[in-house]
Design a protein around this motif. Structure first.
Motif, PDB file in Angstrom:
ATOM      1  N   ASP B 304       0.863  -1.176   0.000  1.00 40.87           N
ATOM      2  CA  ASP B 304       0.000   0.000   0.000  1.00 40.87           C
ATOM      3  C   ASP B 304       0.900   1.225   0.000  1.00 40.87           C
ATOM      4  OD1 ASP B 304      -1.826   1.962   0.408  1.00 40.87           O
ATOM      5  OD2 ASP B 304      -3.035   0.760   1.798  1.00 40.87           O
ATOM      6  N   ILE B 305       0.913   1.979  -1.106  1.00 45.69           N
ATOM      7  CA  ILE B 305       1.824   3.136  -1.131  1.00 45.69           C
ATOM      8  C   ILE B 305       1.065   4.451  -0.977  1.00 45.69           C
ATOM      9  CG2 ILE B 305       3.654   1.958  -2.402  1.00 45.69           C
ATOM     10  CD1 ILE B 305       2.681   3.544  -4.862  1.00 45.69           C
ATOM     11  N   GLY B 306      -0.165   4.382  -0.474  1.00 46.17           N
ATOM     12  CA  GLY B 306      -0.876   5.612  -0.154  1.00 46.17           C
ATOM     13  C   GLY B 306      -1.888   5.986  -1.211  1.00 46.17           C
ATOM     14  N   ARG B 307      -1.385   6.347  -2.423  1.00 47.73           N
ATOM     15  CA  ARG B 307      -2.316   6.751  -3.480  1.00 47.73           C
ATOM     16  C   ARG B 307      -3.048   5.538  -4.044  1.00 47.73           C
ATOM     17  NH1 ARG B 307       1.478   8.439  -7.518  1.00 47.73           N
ATOM     18  NH2 ARG B 307       2.967   7.437  -6.127  1.00 47.73           N
ATOM     19  N   HIS B 308      -2.333   4.429  -4.106  1.00 45.77           N
ATOM     20  CA  HIS B 308      -2.944   3.197  -4.598  1.00 45.77           C
ATOM     21  C   HIS B 308      -2.196   2.009  -4.021  1.00 45.77           C
ATOM     22  CE1 HIS B 308      -0.071   4.469  -7.903  1.00 45.77           C
ATOM     23  NE2 HIS B 308       0.493   3.398  -7.390  1.00 45.77           N
ATOM     24  N   LYS B 309      -2.696   0.830  -4.350  1.00 46.72           N
ATOM     25  CA  LYS B 309      -2.036  -0.380  -3.850  1.00 46.72           C
ATOM     26  C   LYS B 309      -1.380  -1.119  -5.010  1.00 46.72           C
ATOM     27  CE  LYS B 309      -5.875  -1.419  -1.508  1.00 46.72           C
ATOM     28  NZ  LYS B 309      -6.857  -2.052  -0.608  1.00 46.72           N
ATOM     29  N   ILE B 310      -0.196  -1.653  -4.756  1.00 48.51           N
ATOM     30  CA  ILE B 310       0.433  -2.501  -5.767  1.00 48.51           C
ATOM     31  C   ILE B 310       0.251  -3.942  -5.298  1.00 48.51           C
ATOM     32  CG2 ILE B 310       2.576  -3.132  -6.907  1.00 48.51           C
ATOM     33  CD1 ILE B 310       3.520  -0.227  -6.199  1.00 48.51           C
ATOM     34  N   VAL B 311      -0.428  -4.732  -6.130  1.00 44.76           N
ATOM     35  CA  VAL B 311      -0.682  -6.122  -5.756  1.00 44.76           C
ATOM     36  C   VAL B 311       0.251  -7.001  -6.571  1.00 44.76           C
ATOM     37  CG1 VAL B 311      -2.423  -7.927  -5.587  1.00 44.76           C
ATOM     38  CG2 VAL B 311      -3.084  -5.520  -5.359  1.00 44.76           C
ATOM     39  N   ARG B 312       1.097  -7.746  -5.868  1.00 49.23           N
ATOM     40  CA  ARG B 312       2.010  -8.663  -6.563  1.00 49.23           C
ATOM     41  C   ARG B 312       1.314 -10.007  -6.659  1.00 49.23           C
ATOM     42  NH1 ARG B 312       6.214  -5.451  -8.398  1.00 49.23           N
ATOM     43  NH2 ARG B 312       6.696  -3.912  -6.793  1.00 49.23           N
ATOM     44  N   THR B 313       0.989 -10.398  -7.891  1.00 43.80           N
ATOM     45  CA  THR B 313       0.257 -11.659  -8.044  1.00 43.80           C
ATOM     46  C   THR B 313       1.116 -12.644  -8.834  1.00 43.80           C
ATOM     47  OG1 THR B 313      -0.712 -11.056 -10.156  1.00 43.80           O
ATOM     48  CG2 THR B 313      -1.907 -10.373  -8.173  1.00 43.80           C
ATOM     49  N   ARG B 314       0.686 -13.915  -8.786  1.00 45.12           N
ATOM     50  CA  ARG B 314       1.333 -14.929  -9.619  1.00 45.12           C
ATOM     51  C   ARG B 314       0.285 -15.620 -10.469  1.00 45.12           C
ATOM     52  NH1 ARG B 314       6.472 -16.183  -8.902  1.00 45.12           N
ATOM     53  NH2 ARG B 314       6.345 -18.230  -9.849  1.00 45.12           N
ATOM     54  N   LEU B 315       0.543 -15.579 -11.782  1.00 46.86           N
ATOM     55  CA  LEU B 315      -0.337 -16.282 -12.703  1.00 46.86           C
ATOM     56  C   LEU B 315       0.483 -17.463 -13.204  1.00 46.86           C
ATOM     57  CD1 LEU B 315      -2.872 -16.365 -14.643  1.00 46.86           C
ATOM     58  CD2 LEU B 315      -1.486 -14.999 -16.211  1.00 46.86           C
ATOM     59  N   GLU B 316       0.113 -18.636 -12.759  1.00 48.20           N
ATOM     60  CA  GLU B 316       0.936 -19.817 -12.994  1.00 48.20           C
ATOM     61  C   GLU B 316       2.378 -19.526 -12.555  1.00 48.20           C
ATOM     62  OE1 GLU B 316       0.023 -21.285 -16.893  1.00 48.20           O
ATOM     63  OE2 GLU B 316      -2.065 -21.573 -16.357  1.00 48.20           O
ATOM     64  N   ASN B 317       3.351 -19.487 -13.468  1.00 46.14           N
ATOM     65  CA  ASN B 317       4.728 -19.226 -13.006  1.00 46.14           C
ATOM     66  C   ASN B 317       5.159 -17.787 -13.234  1.00 46.14           C
ATOM     67  OD1 ASN B 317       5.314 -21.735 -12.009  1.00 46.14           O
ATOM     68  ND2 ASN B 317       5.664 -22.525 -14.084  1.00 46.14           N
ATOM     69  N   GLN B 318       4.211 -16.946 -13.540  1.00 48.44           N
ATOM     70  CA  GLN B 318       4.543 -15.601 -13.982  1.00 48.44           C
ATOM     71  C   GLN B 318       4.191 -14.581 -12.895  1.00 48.44           C
ATOM     72  OE1 GLN B 318       5.962 -14.815 -16.971  1.00 48.44           O
ATOM     73  NE2 GLN B 318       6.019 -12.742 -16.097  1.00 48.44           N
ATOM     74  N   ASP B 319       5.178 -13.722 -12.531  1.00 46.50           N
ATOM     75  CA  ASP B 319       4.868 -12.643 -11.592  1.00 46.50           C
ATOM     76  C   ASP B 319       4.190 -11.508 -12.344  1.00 46.50           C
ATOM     77  OD1 ASP B 319       5.939 -13.633  -9.202  1.00 46.50           O
ATOM     78  OD2 ASP B 319       7.980 -13.201  -9.928  1.00 46.50           O
ATOM     79  N   ILE B 320       3.079 -11.061 -11.800  1.00 46.20           N
ATOM     80  CA  ILE B 320       2.373  -9.947 -12.435  1.00 46.20           C
ATOM     81  C   ILE B 320       2.004  -8.927 -11.379  1.00 46.20           C
ATOM     82  CG2 ILE B 320       0.243  -9.280 -13.657  1.00 46.20           C
ATOM     83  CD1 ILE B 320       0.375 -11.921 -15.111  1.00 46.20           C
ATOM     84  N   ALA B 321       2.409  -7.673 -11.636  1.00 50.13           N
ATOM     85  CA  ALA B 321       2.041  -6.603 -10.708  1.00 50.13           C
ATOM     86  C   ALA B 321       0.761  -5.943 -11.198  1.00 50.13           C
ATOM     87  CB  ALA B 321       3.166  -5.585 -10.634  1.00 50.13           C
ATOM     88  N   ILE B 323      -2.047  -2.687 -10.332  1.00 48.31           N
ATOM     89  CA  ILE B 323      -2.318  -1.514  -9.514  1.00 48.31           C
ATOM     90  C   ILE B 323      -3.813  -1.435  -9.239  1.00 48.31           C
ATOM     91  CG2 ILE B 323      -2.366   1.012  -9.530  1.00 48.31           C
ATOM     92  CD1 ILE B 323       0.397   0.979 -10.633  1.00 48.31           C
ATOM     93  N   VAL B 324      -4.137  -1.319  -7.987  1.00 51.67           N
ATOM     94  CA  VAL B 324      -5.532  -1.316  -7.560  1.00 51.67           C
ATOM     95  C   VAL B 324      -5.773  -0.018  -6.786  1.00 51.67           C
ATOM     96  CG1 VAL B 324      -7.211  -2.497  -6.079  1.00 51.67           C
ATOM     97  CG2 VAL B 324      -5.555  -3.816  -7.394  1.00 51.67           C
ATOM     98  N   GLY B 325      -6.911   0.619  -7.062  1.00 54.08           N
ATOM     99  CA  GLY B 325      -7.241   1.864  -6.370  1.00 54.08           C
ATOM    100  C   GLY B 325      -7.333   1.648  -4.865  1.00 54.08           C
ATOM    101  N   GLU B 326      -7.130   2.720  -4.130  1.00 49.16           N
ATOM    102  CA  GLU B 326      -7.108   2.659  -2.672  1.00 49.16           C
ATOM    103  C   GLU B 326      -8.425   2.083  -2.120  1.00 49.16           C
ATOM    104  OE1 GLU B 326      -5.041   2.739   0.562  1.00 49.16           O
ATOM    105  OE2 GLU B 326      -4.102   3.087  -1.355  1.00 49.16           O
ATOM    106  N   GLY B 327      -9.557   2.490  -2.732  1.00 48.04           N
ATOM    107  CA  GLY B 327     -10.865   2.083  -2.198  1.00 48.04           C
ATOM    108  C   GLY B 327     -11.287   0.669  -2.576  1.00 48.04           C
ATOM    109  N   GLU B 328     -10.715   0.156  -3.687  1.00 52.81           N
ATOM    110  CA  GLU B 328     -11.169  -1.137  -4.196  1.00 52.81           C
ATOM    111  C   GLU B 328     -10.719  -2.269  -3.286  1.00 52.81           C
ATOM    112  OE1 GLU B 328     -10.086  -1.641  -8.380  1.00 52.81           O
ATOM    113  OE2 GLU B 328      -9.905   0.538  -8.448  1.00 52.81           O
ATOM    114  N   ASP B 329     -11.533  -3.304  -3.175  1.00 57.03           N
ATOM    115  CA  ASP B 329     -11.047  -4.419  -2.377  1.00 57.03           C
ATOM    116  C   ASP B 329     -10.668  -5.598  -3.267  1.00 57.03           C
ATOM    117  OD1 ASP B 329     -14.318  -4.222  -1.512  1.00 57.03           O
ATOM    118  OD2 ASP B 329     -13.594  -5.912  -2.736  1.00 57.03           O
ATOM    119  N   ILE B 330      -9.879  -6.468  -2.694  1.00 54.90           N
ATOM    120  CA  ILE B 330      -9.363  -7.601  -3.461  1.00 54.90           C
ATOM    121  C   ILE B 330     -10.150  -8.832  -3.040  1.00 54.90           C
ATOM    122  CG2 ILE B 330      -7.301  -8.999  -3.869  1.00 54.90           C
ATOM    123  CD1 ILE B 330      -5.828  -6.276  -2.849  1.00 54.90           C
ATOM    124  N   PRO B 331     -10.818  -9.481  -3.991  1.00 51.84           N
ATOM    125  CA  PRO B 331     -11.651 -10.630  -3.629  1.00 51.84           C
ATOM    126  C   PRO B 331     -10.810 -11.801  -3.102  1.00 51.84           C
ATOM    127  CG  PRO B 331     -11.622 -10.297  -6.006  1.00 51.84           C
ATOM    128  CD  PRO B 331     -10.910  -9.139  -5.410  1.00 51.84           C
TER     129      PRO B 331
END
Lengths: 288, 355
Positions: B304-321, B323-331
């Motif tokens: 969480d960097i304040g203005r927005h959130k950076i979500v580090r995800t993994r899709l199979e073997n691939q790292d994918i970053a 960006i999610v708005g501050e208000g949005e939630d992650i299911p």
């Protein structure tokens, strides 16, 4: 832990005090002791007060030795400082030339002083010396043993040969500390070679130059061995510098009183000069 | 002011360069417009300072030609090229006053003292040091010193270009911003041709009209900040610009779709690359949506960097970053989808298609 308050820590400085006492204070006080007394055989001493000091300060002999010494220091500074700067400016900054130049420069500094004297004593001889012989062949009646001008010339050249390297090395250290960006900026500002020297290199060398002047002044003011070996103070008294004169008086004539007074005056002059240099340097640093 | 043409410029520091590896600057062939503000952006060692020094004449290029307004200046000295350059660390003449520092480049060129006075006072106003003019320059702070370096460039109004080599490195963040906007104003007022070297993307993007991205001795892309962000020509530009940089993942192309592992992604326009060794898909974290449908991912970390959130995800073997708005939630059961607008396709690291 509670702090203990006592004066035991003074014992810690005792070794230093003893060392300084034996190496400096006691010899100095001995000299002071001689300087205010008249000595006769059988260890008879008579109080003389300031008599020797007055005699020294008004003596023609002391004045001329001091004058010669100041003149000598002035001449060698006048030659060695600019020459040292010029050589340092022309030394390579990178590549194989750097170590070669540094070693060549350091060589004269590594030679013991009496050896330097001997080298030049031989070098200047008309019969076997390269310098003396060459000058004679060129038709110059060179003779440092009899001609005061030639004796001075030899002693000055010897000192320049021996000590210019020190100035060179100090200046070189100052020069290599200047970042490239300064030279690049100067190019872009269209600065001439002289302007680069005047506004970039000289200000950066300022500090080391002060140290160089200080060291060279002190050393030349106390010079003894080399001229003693080459000319022995002659011809006549023409190269009798303060220290040579002092030794003559103390050891040669065994005039302990005047010699002690002279060495104290000599010491005070050096102390005064050191203080002046120190003040100039610290002021200069404070200004920065 | 001048238009600068770089005509097949190559440069190697060592003698006898043989392969491309020996060149610090592999080949640069571009034209920079008169009055343009360019930023050279790239990591350390990519050749940007080399290029700058070639323009200013501090380095003579191994190959190629440099033209100012159509005139060959390759063999001219720095003085003759009439260039101003500001270096990374402030270069001031210690023993001179602030005034004399600024007057120095003019005096060296034999400008009349009355004219110097006008120019210097004008420049002192510009860099906000008028009240310091009589002071010795050595006592100043780092940013004042750097302003003097800048001033020495600006005082010569007839220069062909002003070059900046990471000039704000030693300046503190607040002053950086002030100086940068002053530079920008100066550029708008006087129309200098300016080239600005930096490794800081914010600096490059705010200063320049055109950003020149360099990588490994080559210019990989010249474009407006927007172009660099939306359509990076090379995967390096994608990584280097943006925070976090672009997600780049190996894909297989089949018709109008790209395959990542077992997932199909519809491409906005079909791409048929010539036989490339490596096909990649690049998408910025800003163009990835997180939700309940799409490709299932695992979440490694949320920053969480304040203005927005950076979500580090993994899709199979691939790292994918993402960006999610501050208000949005992650299911709890997160899936991601790619916005077609943000998809770029790269063949051997160079962009071949996308939106």
């Amino acid at each position: 832990m509670e702090k203990t308050w006592n004066n035991k820590a003074w014992f810690m400085v005792l070794p230093v005090l003893l060392l300084v006492a034996f190496s400096a204070v006691i010899p100095l006080m001995t000299v002071v002791n001689y300087s205010v007394q008249d000595t006769f055989g059988n260890n008879q001493f008579f109080w003389a007060g300031t008599e020797w000091f007055t005699e020294m300060l008004t003596s023609e002999r002391f004045h001329s030795a001091l004058g010669r010494n100041l003149f000598f220091s002035f001449i060698i500074l006048l030659i060695e400082i600019p020459l040292g700067i010029v050589i340092a400016l022309n030394m390579p900054r990178k590549g194989w030339g750097v170590p070669v130049c540094l070693v060549l420069m350091a060589l004269p500094l590594l030679i013991p002083w009496n050896v330097v004297g001997t080298i030049w004593q031989v070098f200047g001889r008309v019969d076997i010396g390269l310098l003396g012989h060459t000058l004679e062949r060129l038709g110059i009646n060179y003779n440092y043993v009899q001609n005061p001008m030639h004796a001075w010339f030899t002693v000055i050249i010897m000192d320049v040969w021996h000590w210019t390297s020190l100035v060179v090395l100090l200046c070189y250290a100052g020069l290599v500390s200047i970042p490239d960006a300064f030279y690049q900026a100067a190019k872009i500002d269209g600065a001439s070679r002289w302007a680069v020297f005047r506004y970039i290199q000289l200000p950066k060398m300022n500090r080391v130059l002060l140290i160089a002047v200080l060291l060279r002044f002190m050393d030349s003011f106390m010079i003894y061995t080399e001229p003693f070996v080459v000319t022995g103070g002659g011809p006549g008294n023409s190269t009798t510098f303060l220290s040579i004169d002092l030794v003559k008086m103390a050891v040669g004539q065994f005039d302990l009183g005047p010699a002690a007074a002279m060495s104290l005056i000599y010491f005070l002059i050096i102390l005064l000069m050191s203080w002046v240099f120190y003040t100039v340097m610290t002021n200069y640093d404070a200004e920065r | 002011m001048a238009r600068i043409d770089l005509n097949h410029i190559r440069h190697a520091y060592g003698p006898n360069p043989k392969s491309d590896k020996d060149y610090a600057l592999r080949e640069v062939h571009h034209s920079w417009e008169d009055g343009g503000a360019y930023a050279l952006l790239g990591p350390s060692g990519c050749g940007k300072t080399t290029l700058l020094n070639i323009i200013s004449g501090l380095i003579h290029p191994s190959h190629g030609q440099l033209l100012f307004n159509g005139q060959d200046v390759t063999n001219l000295s720095t003085q003759e090229r009439n260039i101003a350059q500001v270096f990374q660390f402030p270069v001031i003449y210690d023993t001179m006053t602030v005034y004399d520092n600024l007057a120095f480049p003019l005096r060296n060129r034999g400008v009349a003292e009355s004219e110097i006075d006008v120019k210097v006072r004008e420049t002192l106003e510009m860099i906000d040091l008028a009240s310091w003019s009589g002071k010795k320059a050595r006592g100043l702070t780092a940013d004042q010193k750097q302003k003097i370096s800048l001033g020495r460039g600006l005082v010569r109004s007839d220069v062909n270009a002003i070059l900046f080599d990471e000039p704000l490195t030693v300046i503190d963040p607040h002053m950086k911003w002030v100086l940068r906007s002053q530079l920008k104003q100066l550029h708008q007022r006087f129309g200098y041709t300016m080239v600005y070297v930096t490794h800081d993307q914010t600096e490059a993007l705010t200063f320049a009209q055109k950003v020149v991205v360099m990588y490994d001795g080559e210019i990989v892309q010249i474009g407006t900040p927007e172009e660099l962000f939306e359509r990076p020509k090379h995967t390096f530009v994608g990584y280097f610009i943006g925070s976090p940089g672009m997600n780049v993942m190996p894909v297989k192309l089949a018709g109008g779709t790209a395959q990542i592992g077992g997932h199909q992604i519809q491409l906005p326009t079909p791409v048929t690359p010539a036989d490339a060794k490596k096909i990649e898909l690049g998408i910025r974290p800003e163009y990835i949506r997180i939700g309940r449908s799409g490709m299932p991912v695992k979440i490694a970390k949320v920053e969480d960097i304040g203005r927005h959130k950076i979500v580090r995800t993994r899709l199979e073997n691939q790292d994918i970053a993402v960006i999610v708005g501050e208000g949005e939630d992650i299911p709890a059961d997160p899936h991601i989808t790619f916005d077609p607008k943000g998809i770029n396709i790269y063949a051997d690291s160079w962009r071949v298609g996308g939106n």
